[in-house]
Motif scaffolding. Structure first.
Motif, PDB file in Angstrom:
ATOM      1  N   ARG A  81     -66.023  65.493 -44.834  1.00  0.00           N
ATOM      2  CA  ARG A  81     -66.968  64.540 -45.431  1.00  0.00           C
ATOM      3  C   ARG A  81     -66.252  63.258 -45.849  1.00  0.00           C
ATOM      4  NH1 ARG A  81     -68.709  67.920 -49.509  1.00  0.00           N
ATOM      5  NH2 ARG A  81     -69.184  69.754 -48.297  1.00  0.00           N
ATOM      6  N   ARG A  82     -65.116  63.393 -46.521  1.00  0.00           N
ATOM      7  CA  ARG A  82     -64.366  62.197 -46.931  1.00  0.00           C
ATOM      8  C   ARG A  82     -63.896  61.404 -45.726  1.00  0.00           C
ATOM      9  NH1 ARG A  82     -59.806  64.110 -50.615  1.00  0.00           N
ATOM     10  NH2 ARG A  82     -60.315  66.164 -49.814  1.00  0.00           N
ATOM     11  N   GLY A  83     -63.491  62.114 -44.682  1.00  0.00           N
ATOM     12  CA  GLY A  83     -63.054  61.447 -43.453  1.00  0.00           C
ATOM     13  C   GLY A  83     -64.191  60.669 -42.807  1.00  0.00           C
ATOM     14  N   GLU A  84     -65.389  61.246 -42.801  1.00  0.00           N
ATOM     15  CA  GLU A  84     -66.541  60.552 -42.219  1.00  0.00           C
ATOM     16  C   GLU A  84     -66.877  59.299 -43.019  1.00  0.00           C
ATOM     17  OE1 GLU A  84     -69.447  63.675 -42.137  1.00  0.00           O
ATOM     18  OE2 GLU A  84     -68.798  64.400 -40.163  1.00  0.00           O
ATOM     19  N   VAL A  85     -66.815  59.386 -44.354  1.00  0.00           N
ATOM     20  CA  VAL A  85     -67.075  58.213 -45.199  1.00  0.00           C
ATOM     21  C   VAL A  85     -66.044  57.129 -44.911  1.00  0.00           C
ATOM     22  CG1 VAL A  85     -67.068  57.383 -47.589  1.00  0.00           C
ATOM     23  CG2 VAL A  85     -68.258  59.499 -47.012  1.00  0.00           C
ATOM     24  N   LEU A  86     -64.791  57.506 -44.842  1.00  0.00           N
ATOM     25  CA  LEU A  86     -63.739  56.526 -44.547  1.00  0.00           C
ATOM     26  C   LEU A  86     -63.930  55.908 -43.160  1.00  0.00           C
ATOM     27  CD1 LEU A  86     -60.566  58.301 -45.985  1.00  0.00           C
ATOM     28  CD2 LEU A  86     -61.669  56.247 -46.853  1.00  0.00           C
ATOM     29  N   LEU A  87     -64.321  56.712 -42.186  1.00  0.00           N
ATOM     30  CA  LEU A  87     -64.554  56.209 -40.843  1.00  0.00           C
ATOM     31  C   LEU A  87     -65.671  55.164 -40.840  1.00  0.00           C
ATOM     32  CD1 LEU A  87     -63.975  56.327 -37.805  1.00  0.00           C
ATOM     33  CD2 LEU A  87     -65.628  58.196 -37.661  1.00  0.00           C
ATOM     34  N   GLU A  88     -66.745  55.441 -41.569  1.00  0.00           N
ATOM     35  CA  GLU A  88     -67.836  54.468 -41.660  1.00  0.00           C
ATOM     36  C   GLU A  88     -67.353  53.169 -42.302  1.00  0.00           C
ATOM     37  OE1 GLU A  88     -71.280  56.096 -43.583  1.00  0.00           O
ATOM     38  OE2 GLU A  88     -71.330  57.822 -42.231  1.00  0.00           O
ATOM     39  N   GLN A  89     -66.556  53.279 -43.363  1.00  0.00           N
ATOM     40  CA  GLN A  89     -66.040  52.084 -44.033  1.00  0.00           C
ATOM     41  C   GLN A  89     -65.142  51.280 -43.090  1.00  0.00           C
ATOM     42  OE1 GLN A  89     -64.111  53.621 -47.522  1.00  0.00           O
ATOM     43  NE2 GLN A  89     -66.029  53.846 -48.673  1.00  0.00           N
ATOM     44  N   ILE A  90     -64.304  51.957 -42.345  1.00  0.00           N
ATOM     45  CA  ILE A  90     -63.402  51.280 -41.411  1.00  0.00           C
ATOM     46  C   ILE A  90     -64.204  50.596 -40.306  1.00  0.00           C
ATOM     47  CG2 ILE A  90     -61.637  51.675 -39.640  1.00  0.00           C
ATOM     48  CD1 ILE A  90     -60.494  53.867 -41.505  1.00  0.00           C
ATOM     49  N   GLN A  91     -65.209  51.300 -39.763  1.00  0.00           N
ATOM     50  CA  GLN A  91     -66.026  50.697 -38.710  1.00  0.00           C
ATOM     51  C   GLN A  91     -66.767  49.467 -39.228  1.00  0.00           C
ATOM     52  OE1 GLN A  91     -68.360  54.077 -37.460  1.00  0.00           O
ATOM     53  NE2 GLN A  91     -66.919  54.596 -35.799  1.00  0.00           N
ATOM     54  N   LYS A  92     -67.271  49.538 -40.440  1.00  0.00           N
ATOM     55  CA  LYS A  92     -67.974  48.389 -41.045  1.00  0.00           C
ATOM     56  C   LYS A  92     -67.006  47.216 -41.222  1.00  0.00           C
ATOM     57  CE  LYS A  92     -70.828  47.121 -44.984  1.00  0.00           C
ATOM     58  NZ  LYS A  92     -71.400  47.547 -46.261  1.00  0.00           N
ATOM     59  N   ALA A  93     -65.804  47.512 -41.736  1.00  0.00           N
ATOM     60  CA  ALA A  93     -64.817  46.444 -41.928  1.00  0.00           C
ATOM     61  C   ALA A  93     -64.420  45.821 -40.596  1.00  0.00           C
ATOM     62  CB  ALA A  93     -63.587  46.998 -42.645  1.00  0.00           C
ATOM     63  N   LEU A  94     -64.224  46.631 -39.560  1.00  0.00           N
ATOM     64  CA  LEU A  94     -63.870  46.100 -38.241  1.00  0.00           C
ATOM     65  C   LEU A  94     -64.991  45.229 -37.671  1.00  0.00           C
ATOM     66  CD1 LEU A  94     -62.109  49.177 -36.578  1.00  0.00           C
ATOM     67  CD2 LEU A  94     -61.048  47.023 -37.292  1.00  0.00           C
ATOM     68  N   SER A  95     -66.219  45.645 -37.888  1.00  0.00           N
ATOM     69  CA  SER A  95     -67.359  44.862 -37.421  1.00  0.00           C
ATOM     70  C   SER A  95     -67.393  43.501 -38.117  1.00  0.00           C
ATOM     71  CB  SER A  95     -68.650  45.636 -37.675  1.00  0.00           C
ATOM     72  OG  SER A  95     -69.762  44.877 -37.309  1.00  0.00           O
ATOM     73  N   GLU A  96     -67.170  43.511 -39.425  1.00  0.00           N
ATOM     74  CA  GLU A  96     -67.162  42.241 -40.181  1.00  0.00           C
ATOM     75  C   GLU A  96     -66.025  41.340 -39.710  1.00  0.00           C
ATOM     76  OE1 GLU A  96     -67.007  43.352 -44.294  1.00  0.00           O
ATOM     77  OE2 GLU A  96     -69.058  44.134 -44.300  1.00  0.00           O
ATOM     78  N   ILE A  97     -64.863  41.923 -39.452  1.00  0.00           N
ATOM     79  CA  ILE A  97     -63.715  41.144 -38.975  1.00  0.00           C
ATOM     80  C   ILE A  97     -64.035  40.529 -37.617  1.00  0.00           C
ATOM     81  CG2 ILE A  97     -61.333  41.318 -38.128  1.00  0.00           C
ATOM     82  CD1 ILE A  97     -60.871  43.431 -40.342  1.00  0.00           C
ATOM     83  N   ALA A  98     -64.639  41.305 -36.742  1.00  0.00           N
ATOM     84  CA  ALA A  98     -64.976  40.796 -35.402  1.00  0.00           C
ATOM     85  C   ALA A  98     -65.986  39.647 -35.503  1.00  0.00           C
ATOM     86  CB  ALA A  98     -65.528  41.922 -34.543  1.00  0.00           C
ATOM     87  N   GLU A  99     -66.996  39.801 -36.356  1.00  0.00           N
ATOM     88  CA  GLU A  99     -67.983  38.732 -36.522  1.00  0.00           C
ATOM     89  C   GLU A  99     -67.328  37.464 -37.068  1.00  0.00           C
ATOM     90  OE1 GLU A  99     -71.417  39.944 -38.797  1.00  0.00           O
ATOM     91  OE2 GLU A  99     -71.637  41.763 -37.606  1.00  0.00           O
ATOM     92  N   THR A 100     -66.459  37.620 -38.057  1.00  0.00           N
ATOM     93  CA  THR A 100     -65.780  36.466 -38.636  1.00  0.00           C
ATOM     94  C   THR A 100     -64.920  35.767 -37.593  1.00  0.00           C
ATOM     95  OG1 THR A 100     -65.725  37.624 -40.757  1.00  0.00           O
ATOM     96  CG2 THR A 100     -64.261  35.737 -40.518  1.00  0.00           C
ATOM     97  N   GLN A 101     -64.226  36.517 -36.770  1.00  0.00           N
ATOM     98  CA  GLN A 101     -63.394  35.910 -35.728  1.00  0.00           C
ATOM     99  C   GLN A 101     -64.248  35.145 -34.720  1.00  0.00           C
ATOM    100  OE1 GLN A 101     -61.086  39.152 -34.125  1.00  0.00           O
ATOM    101  NE2 GLN A 101     -59.359  38.766 -35.516  1.00  0.00           N
ATOM    102  N   LEU A 102     -65.373  35.703 -34.351  1.00  0.00           N
ATOM    103  CA  LEU A 102     -66.254  35.021 -33.415  1.00  0.00           C
ATOM    104  C   LEU A 102     -66.781  33.715 -34.007  1.00  0.00           C
ATOM    105  CD1 LEU A 102     -68.316  37.943 -31.850  1.00  0.00           C
ATOM    106  CD2 LEU A 102     -66.628  36.493 -30.712  1.00  0.00           C
ATOM    107  N   LYS A 103     -67.180  33.745 -35.265  1.00  0.00           N
ATOM    108  CA  LYS A 103     -67.665  32.529 -35.919  1.00  0.00           C
ATOM    109  C   LYS A 103     -66.567  31.476 -35.994  1.00  0.00           C
ATOM    110  CE  LYS A 103     -71.202  34.721 -38.742  1.00  0.00           C
ATOM    111  NZ  LYS A 103     -71.605  35.123 -40.087  1.00  0.00           N
ATOM    112  N   THR A 104     -65.355  31.910 -36.331  1.00  0.00           N
ATOM    113  CA  THR A 104     -64.232  30.982 -36.450  1.00  0.00           C
ATOM    114  C   THR A 104     -63.915  30.369 -35.093  1.00  0.00           C
ATOM    115  OG1 THR A 104     -63.328  32.329 -38.229  1.00  0.00           O
ATOM    116  CG2 THR A 104     -61.846  30.753 -37.228  1.00  0.00           C
ATOM    117  N   GLN A 105     -63.900  31.158 -34.052  1.00  0.00           N
ATOM    118  CA  GLN A 105     -63.595  30.655 -32.712  1.00  0.00           C
ATOM    119  C   GLN A 105     -64.671  29.681 -32.233  1.00  0.00           C
ATOM    120  OE1 GLN A 105     -63.061  34.045 -30.170  1.00  0.00           O
ATOM    121  NE2 GLN A 105     -60.992  34.487 -30.934  1.00  0.00           N
TER     122      GLN A 105
END
Length: 137
Positions: free
Chosen positions: A96-120
């Protein structure tokens, strides 16, 4: 008890040697050097027998009793089942803790990707074509 018997055999026995040359295979006494060597071998043999008997006694003592075997097995099985249930609960918590962490990591990666696209996209500068003036001659 076995040691006592071995000691008695060693102390009461006397060395004899077969004289194979005689027709009736009678026993003849051995000379003193051979007696000493045979006594050493006899002592060594007696020690080995005593040690083996002791090892056998230890092994026999380590065997479980027939009456308590079923009871001990049942207790051991109950302990193992309890340990298994505890480990299963811990595993579920970790998953359960691993799944929560995985969701948090995926959300953070998605936000990073969006920010990079906007910056570019905001950093792209439109290309301008430089017009060169013709040289005058």
């Amino acid at each position: 008890m076995a040691r006592y018997r071995i000691r008695v055999l060693v102390k009461t026995g006397f060395p004899l040697q077969h004289t194979y040359g005689s027709p009736n295979l009678c026993h003849a006494p051995v000379d003193k050097d051979q007696v000493a060597t045979q006594e050493e071998y006899t002592q060594l043999f007696a020690q080995l027998i005593a040690r083996t008997a002791k090892d056998i006694d230890v092994l026999i003592d380590s065997l479980p009793n027939e009456e308590s075997t079923a009871e001990l097995q049942a207790q051991s099985l109950q302990r193992l089942e309890q340990d298994n249930q505890d480990a299963a609960r811990k595993l579920e918590d970790v998953v359960r803790r691993g799944e929560v962490l995985l969701e948090q990591i995926q959300k953070a990666l998605s936000e990073i990707a969006e920010t990079q696209l906007k910056t570019q996209s905001s950093q792209k500068i439109p290309k301008t074509v430089d017009k060169k003036e013709p040289k005058q001659t």
